[in-house]
Design a protein around this motif. Sequence first.
Motif: not given
Length: 318
Positions: A4-5, A35-37, A178-182, A207-210
């Motif tokens: 994440a950093e 700390r991660g994705d 989208p860069p993030v899936l919830i 895959e490829g997203r947070g």
Amino acid sequence: MGDAEAAGPPLFDARAARVAVDDVVAIDALTAASRGDRVLCAGDTGALFAALTGIPLSAVRSASPGAAADDALDAAPGEARVVAGRLAIAGRDVARSAHRAASGAAPLDPPLPLAWTVDAYVAWGARLAGASPRAAAELVPSALARVGLAAAQKRALRTLALPERRALVLAQAIATAPPVLIAEDPLVGLDDGAAGFVLAALAGATEGRGALLTAARLDVEGPRGILVRGATDVLVLAGGELAFSGTFAEVAAGGRLYTLTVRSNAELLREELAARGIALRGGPARFSAALPDGATTRDVVLAAARCRAAIVELTPLF
């Protein structure tokens, strides 16, 4: 799984965040940074999911048996929002809805227009996210292929089995990339075969997203355990407070994990347990404790008696 950093701001960042469902405080003083994705939020996560997605809590409730802070929440219409502190997804402020353009939401088993076809449903989701009709139609095949529904484009939604419906909701959530899936508790209520199908769909969708996933409970066995073991960050919410924040490796190394509700002398209990090799995390009232090899809940009870701490709940997480 990323750092994440190195990649920028944390995927999930809460600083004394308070979430209210209508006029009822559901989560208070939430402070945690991933700390991660791959973030897994377990426990009483209904209000958090509602705040992150804008979906009313009453419309799509968490499957957790104790998903609300109290009975008042059960009767509330269910609009959740951040009313104090800061809550951010990938550096975007949730209170200002700045994160919505960067995240796709996959609620648990939402009502579906059963007469629609699969491709129409995913395309409509893309249009709601801002795509033109033509662009939305072009986005559909890729989204469906990612979740294992490439051959189902023209099927009516009524013909889909439950795991296929959950994959469909994932496809709609990622249609505009989208860069993030919830995603809300995607494996709850499924047998191992059905859970395996949804796990494969999740793998393609993330895959490829947070990813920020919720779960009513932690389970280290079977397909559900894959979610826990694959998470870079595990957060456990209990009674509106953060009971645990860490990694599955930390939990596993510490032994069995329990949640505690302590009504008095919590800091004295923390010191007493530390002397016995048991770390108490969380607070001010909800905590977690990992019992190392050789320790039992009797050690916790004896420590509480010694420092006159009132424990009103002691429950295993897994």
